[in-house]
Design an enzyme around this catalytic site. Structure first.
Site, PDB file in Angstrom:
ATOM      1  N   ALA A 278      -4.364  -7.605  -4.134  1.00  0.00           N
ATOM      2  CA  ALA A 278      -3.696  -6.311  -4.299  1.00  0.00           C
ATOM      3  C   ALA A 278      -4.760  -5.253  -4.566  1.00  0.00           C
ATOM      4  O   ALA A 278      -5.852  -5.568  -5.005  1.00  0.00           O
ATOM      5  CB  ALA A 278      -2.737  -6.368  -5.475  1.00  0.00           C
ATOM      6  N   GLY A 279      -4.431  -4.019  -4.287  1.00  0.00           N
ATOM      7  CA  GLY A 279      -5.359  -2.954  -4.628  1.00  0.00           C
ATOM      8  C   GLY A 279      -4.584  -1.696  -4.916  1.00  0.00           C
ATOM      9  O   GLY A 279      -3.935  -1.154  -4.035  1.00  0.00           O
ATOM     10  N   HIS A 280      -4.576  -1.304  -6.170  1.00  0.00           N
ATOM     11  CA  HIS A 280      -3.861  -0.076  -6.527  1.00  0.00           C
ATOM     12  C   HIS A 280      -4.872   1.030  -6.765  1.00  0.00           C
ATOM     13  O   HIS A 280      -5.870   0.821  -7.432  1.00  0.00           O
ATOM     14  CB  HIS A 280      -3.065  -0.265  -7.817  1.00  0.00           C
ATOM     15  CG  HIS A 280      -2.021  -1.323  -7.711  1.00  0.00           C
ATOM     16  ND1 HIS A 280      -1.133  -1.376  -6.665  1.00  0.00           N
ATOM     17  CD2 HIS A 280      -1.718  -2.343  -8.517  1.00  0.00           C
ATOM     18  CE1 HIS A 280      -0.333  -2.400  -6.846  1.00  0.00           C
ATOM     19  NE2 HIS A 280      -0.668  -3.015  -7.951  1.00  0.00           N
TER      20      HIS A 280
ATOM     21  N   GLN B 101       1.720  -6.165  -3.520  1.00  0.00           N
ATOM     22  CA  GLN B 101       2.194  -6.349  -2.139  1.00  0.00           C
ATOM     23  C   GLN B 101       3.608  -5.761  -2.011  1.00  0.00           C
ATOM     24  O   GLN B 101       3.909  -4.815  -2.710  1.00  0.00           O
ATOM     25  CB  GLN B 101       2.156  -7.814  -1.694  1.00  0.00           C
ATOM     26  CG  GLN B 101       0.745  -8.377  -1.559  1.00  0.00           C
ATOM     27  CD  GLN B 101       0.243  -8.977  -2.851  1.00  0.00           C
ATOM     28  OE1 GLN B 101       0.984  -9.588  -3.589  1.00  0.00           O
ATOM     29  NE2 GLN B 101      -1.016  -8.811  -3.122  1.00  0.00           N
TER      30      GLN B 101
ATOM     31  N   GLY C  68       1.661   3.015  -2.547  1.00  0.00           N
ATOM     32  CA  GLY C  68       1.331   3.933  -3.640  1.00  0.00           C
ATOM     33  C   GLY C  68       2.013   3.512  -4.936  1.00  0.00           C
ATOM     34  O   GLY C  68       2.319   4.359  -5.782  1.00  0.00           O
ATOM     35  N   LYS C  69       2.225   2.206  -5.079  1.00  0.00           N
ATOM     36  CA  LYS C  69       2.884   1.702  -6.306  1.00  0.00           C
ATOM     37  C   LYS C  69       2.062   2.034  -7.552  1.00  0.00           C
ATOM     38  O   LYS C  69       2.601   2.287  -8.606  1.00  0.00           O
ATOM     39  CB  LYS C  69       3.065   0.174  -6.219  1.00  0.00           C
ATOM     40  CG  LYS C  69       4.009  -0.265  -5.116  1.00  0.00           C
ATOM     41  CD  LYS C  69       4.080  -1.766  -5.021  1.00  0.00           C
ATOM     42  CE  LYS C  69       2.798  -2.420  -4.549  1.00  0.00           C
ATOM     43  NZ  LYS C  69       2.418  -2.131  -3.156  1.00  0.00           N
ATOM     44  N   GLY C  70       0.718   2.017  -7.359  1.00  0.00           N
ATOM     45  CA  GLY C  70      -0.159   2.292  -8.497  1.00  0.00           C
ATOM     46  C   GLY C  70       0.120   3.661  -9.089  1.00  0.00           C
ATOM     47  O   GLY C  70       0.272   3.812 -10.302  1.00  0.00           O
TER      48      GLY C  70
ATOM     49  N   ASP D 276       0.821  -1.223   0.000  1.00  0.00           N
ATOM     50  CA  ASP D 276       0.000   0.000   0.000  1.00  0.00           C
ATOM     51  C   ASP D 276       0.846   1.262   0.000  1.00  0.00           C
ATOM     52  O   ASP D 276       0.457   2.292   0.540  1.00  0.00           O
ATOM     53  CB  ASP D 276      -0.951   0.027   1.212  1.00  0.00           C
ATOM     54  CG  ASP D 276      -1.708  -1.281   1.365  1.00  0.00           C
ATOM     55  OD1 ASP D 276      -2.338  -1.691   0.385  1.00  0.00           O
ATOM     56  OD2 ASP D 276      -1.634  -1.896   2.447  1.00  0.00           O
TER      57      ASP D 276
ATOM     58  N   GLY E  78       0.821  14.267  -2.373  1.00  0.00           N
ATOM     59  CA  GLY E  78      -0.641  14.278  -2.437  1.00  0.00           C
ATOM     60  C   GLY E  78      -1.085  13.162  -3.365  1.00  0.00           C
ATOM     61  O   GLY E  78      -0.282  12.628  -4.123  1.00  0.00           O
TER      62      GLY E  78
HETATM   63  P1  GDP Z   1      -0.442   0.421  -3.827  1.00  0.00           P
HETATM   64  O1  GDP Z   1      -1.148  -0.873  -3.627  1.00  0.00           O
HETATM   65  O2  GDP Z   1       0.993   0.361  -3.410  1.00  0.00           O
HETATM   66  O3  GDP Z   1      -0.629   0.978  -5.189  1.00  0.00           O
HETATM   67  O4  GDP Z   1      -1.073   1.457  -2.817  1.00  0.00           O
HETATM   68  P2  GDP Z   1      -2.626   1.841  -2.585  1.00  0.00           P
HETATM   69  O5  GDP Z   1      -3.206   2.302  -3.845  1.00  0.00           O
HETATM   70  O6  GDP Z   1      -3.311   0.775  -1.813  1.00  0.00           O
HETATM   71  O7  GDP Z   1      -2.471   3.022  -1.539  1.00  0.00           O
HETATM   72  C1  GDP Z   1      -1.969   4.199  -1.870  1.00  0.00           C
HETATM   73  C2  GDP Z   1      -3.000   5.267  -1.529  1.00  0.00           C
HETATM   74  O8  GDP Z   1      -2.302   6.445  -1.288  1.00  0.00           O
HETATM   75  C3  GDP Z   1      -3.963   5.558  -2.649  1.00  0.00           C
HETATM   76  O9  GDP Z   1      -5.200   5.935  -2.124  1.00  0.00           O
HETATM   77  C4  GDP Z   1      -3.312   6.745  -3.368  1.00  0.00           C
HETATM   78  O10 GDP Z   1      -4.227   7.587  -4.044  1.00  0.00           O
HETATM   79  C5  GDP Z   1      -2.686   7.449  -2.219  1.00  0.00           C
HETATM   80  N1  GDP Z   1      -1.444   8.167  -2.508  1.00  0.00           N
HETATM   81  C6  GDP Z   1      -0.434   7.806  -3.339  1.00  0.00           C
HETATM   82  N2  GDP Z   1       0.570   8.704  -3.263  1.00  0.00           N
HETATM   83  C7  GDP Z   1       0.171   9.648  -2.359  1.00  0.00           C
HETATM   84  C8  GDP Z   1       0.784  10.815  -1.808  1.00  0.00           C
HETATM   85  O11 GDP Z   1       1.903  11.185  -2.135  1.00  0.00           O
HETATM   86  N3  GDP Z   1       0.067  11.500  -0.845  1.00  0.00           N
HETATM   87  C9  GDP Z   1      -1.170  11.110  -0.435  1.00  0.00           C
HETATM   88  N4  GDP Z   1      -1.802  11.834   0.496  1.00  0.00           N
HETATM   89  N5  GDP Z   1      -1.772  10.007  -0.932  1.00  0.00           N
HETATM   90  C10 GDP Z   1      -1.101   9.299  -1.871  1.00  0.00           C
END
Ligand code: GDP
Length: 445
Positions: free
Chosen positions: A39-41, A249, A15-17, A13, A435
Site C-alpha cells: 500500500a502507499g498512502h 488497496q 486518496g484514502k490517505g 490509490d 487538489g
Molecule cells: P491511497 O493509497 O488511496 O491513499 O492513494 P495514494 O496516496 O496512492 O494516491 C492519492 C494521490 O492523490 C496522492 O498523491 C494524493 O496527494 C493525491 N490526492 C488526493 N486527493 C487529491 C485531490 O483531490 N486532487 C488531487 N489533484 N490529488 C489528490
C-alpha cells in the site's frame, strides 16, 4: 462514529490517505487492518509530502494512537525504515502500536513473490513483489512467523526453520532460474551465490542463523510498540471514543469479491475491518468509500472503462498517476458507476468521498459508465459475477458537462458535476477532493 471504516471503492490509490488524515482530526485511534507495504498512502500537509506504506495515516497527529492490526502483514526492516524516516522529520511515533499477532514478511516471501511472477510471465498478476501474497499463504498454511515471535529467539529460530524447509524446492527452482537468466544475459554464472540461495549458506536473505539474528534485533527495536491491539481498540470504543479503521488497496482488488486472480491477497472491504483489527461487527457505525472522479488501475486485470487516448494521458499526467510504492504508470479511464455501485453494496457504504475532481478540469465532455454491453449484446446493469463476461464487457456512458474552471480553490458543491454520481449509486457524497493539499477539499454535511 465512533467505529468508522474507510475503504477504497475502486482499484486503489483513490486518496484514502488524505481522507483518513482529514477524518482522523476527530478520531482517537487509526487502525490499519489488512495488506502490507504494497500500500502507499500520500498525505500533503503544509506543502510537505508524506508517503506511508505501513504506518497508519493518523501518525501525523502526535496525540492519536496508530495501530497496525493483526490483519496486516509487515516487513520489519521496512517498518523500521519508515519509523526512522518519520523520526528524522520530527514526527513522534511514540503512539504507534503493532499487533503481536500480525504476520511478518520474511526474506523468502519476497524471493518467492518475484519467482512466482517471473514464472507466470505474461500471465503475471502484477504484484508489487514485496512478498505479501506468499506471507498470507504461509499464514493460512500455519507456517507464518508473527510479530510476537520476534521476542523469543528460540521459538523464532524453530519457526523460521520449519517455514524454510518446505520452500527448499521452490527456492532451488528460483536459483536455477536465476542462473539461467544470468547465462542468457551473458554474465559469468555466479555459482557460489546460486548454490548458496538454498539455506545454510551465507546469503543473509536465506541463511537461517543470519535471518534469526537480524529478526531478534528487529524485535528489540519494535518491542516498545508491540501490544494486544484488539484490546486497545475495544477499550477506546468502550469509552465512546472514535476509532478509524483504514483499509489499504480497494474493493475491486478484494481477494474474495474482486476481479480474481488479479487481486490483492487480503480482504480490503469493510467487513474485514473486524477480523483484521479484532473488533466485532457491532463496533462499526459508519462505512466511507473513497473513489476518484475517474478510475485507475495498477497491474493486470479487467478494466472496462480504460482509456488509451489523449484523455487517458490527461488523467495520467494531471493526476500524477504513478504508483507510490512502485512508481509504475497507472492505467486510467472514466469513472465506472456499475463497479462503484457494486462496491457500495459490498461495503454497505454510508458515505462517499470523491477525490481528484480537479484532474478532470479542462476535459470538455465528461463520461460516466452506467451499464455494460456483453459480447452477445446483452445489457448488463450489474457488475457481472463471471470474469469472462467482465473481460469483454463494453461500457456505455452518460455524458456530463465538463468544466474548465480551476476547482482547486472551490470550497462549495455548487456547479460540481457530482449529483449524478450520488444519485446513481444512492450514497451521499460527503467530501470532494479538489487538489492534493489538506485544505483542498469541499465538505458536505
Ligand atoms: P491511497 O493509497 O488511496 O491513499 O492513494 P495514494 O496516496 O496512492 O494516491 C492519492 C494521490 O492523490 C496522492 O498523491 C494524493 O496527494 C493525491 N490526492 C488526493 N486527493 C487529491 C485531490 O483531490 N486532487 C488531487 N489533484 N490529488 C489528490
Amino acid at each position: 462514529m465512533p467505529g468508522l471504516v474507510i475503504v477504497g471503492a475502486q482499484w486503489g490509490d483513490e486518496g484514502k490517505g488524505k481522507v483518513t488524515d482529514l477524518l482522523a482530526e476527530s478520531a482517537d485511534a487509526v487502525v490499519r487492518f489488512q495488506g502490507g507495504n504494497n500500500a502507499g498512502h500520500t498525505i500533503v500537509r503544509d506543502g510537505e509530502e508524506f508517503k506511508f506504506h505501513l504506518i497508519p495515516s493518523g501518525i501525523l497527529y502526535p496525540e492519536k494512537t496508530c495501530v497496525i492490526g493483526n490483519g496486516v502483514v509487515l516487513d520489519p526492516g521496512i517498518l523500521l525504515g519508515e519509523i526512522d524516516g518519520l523520526r528524522r522529520r520530527g514526527i513522534d511515533v511514540g503512539n504507534l502500536r503493532i499487533s503481536a499477532n500480525a504476520h511478518l514478511i520474511m526474506p523468502y516471501h519476497v524471493l518467492l513473490d518475484t519467482a512466482g511472477e517471473t514464472k507466470l510471465g505474461k500471465l503475471s498478476i502484477g504484484t508489487t513483489r514485496r512478498g505479501i501474497g506468499p506471507c498470507y499463504a504461509d499464514k493460512a498454511l500455519r507456517l507464518g512467523i508473527r510479530v510476537q515471535d520476534l521476542l523469543d529467539e528460540k521459538i523464532l529460530r524453530t519457526k523460521i526453520r520449519a517455514a524454510l524447509e518446505p520452500k527448499q524446492q521452490a527456492l532451488r527452482e528460483l536459483s536455477v532460474q536465476r542462473r539461467k537468466l544470468r547465462k542468457e544475459a551473458g554474465e559469468e554464472a555466479d555459482k557460489a551465490s546460486a548454490e548458496q540461495a538454498i539455506g545454510g549458506a551465507p546469503d543473509p536473505r536465506l541463511d537461517l542463523h543470519a535471518m534469526t539474528e537480524a529478526h531478534v534485533s528487529y524485535g528489540h527495536r519494535l518491542e516498545p510498540h508491540i501490544a494486544d491491539t484488539s484490546r486497545l481498540c475495544c477499550e477506546v470504543l468502550d469509552e465512546g471514543r472514535t476509532v478509524i479503521f483504514e483499509g489499504a488497496q480497494a474493493t475491486l482488488l478484494d481477494l474474495d469479491h474482486g476481479t480474481y486472480p488479479f487481486v490483492t491477497s487480503s480482504n480490503p472491504i469493510a467487513g474485514a475491518a473486524c477480523v483484521g483489527a479484532g473488533v466485532g461487527p457491532t463496533d462499526i457505525d459508519e462505512v466511507w468509500g473513497v473513489a476518484k472522479a475517474y478510475a485507475t488501475r495498477v497491474g493486470a486485470g479487467p478494466f472496462p472503462t480504460e482509456l488509451e487516448d489523449e484523455v487517458g494521458r490527461h488523467m495520467l499526467e494531471r493526476g500524477h498517476e504513478y504508483g507510490t510504492t512502485t512508481g509504475r504508470e497507472r492505467r486510467c479511464g472514466w469513472i465506472d458507476l456499475v463497479a462503484l455501485r457494486y462496491a457500495v453494496r459490498l461495503n454497505r457504504m454510508n458515505a462517499l468521498a470523491v477525490t481528484k475532481l480537479d484532474v478532470l478540469s479542462g476535459i470538455e465532455r465528461l463520461r460516466v459508465a452506467v451499464r455494460y454491453r456483453s459480447k452477445e449484446g446483452a445489457v448488463l446493469d450489474r457488475f457481472p459475477y463471471h470474469q469472462s463476461i467482465l473481460h469483454s464487457a463494453q461500457p456505455e456512458y452518460e455524458e456530463l458537462p465538463g468544466f474548465d474552471v480551476d476547482v482547486t480553490g472551490c470550497r462549495s458543491l455548487a456547479d460540481l458535476p457530482l449529483d449524478f454520481i450520488a444519485d446513481f449509486v444512492d450514497v451521499p457524497i460527503r467530501l470532494v477532493g479538489v487538489g492534493p493539499g489538506r485544505d483542498q477539499v469541499v465538505r458536505i454535511d
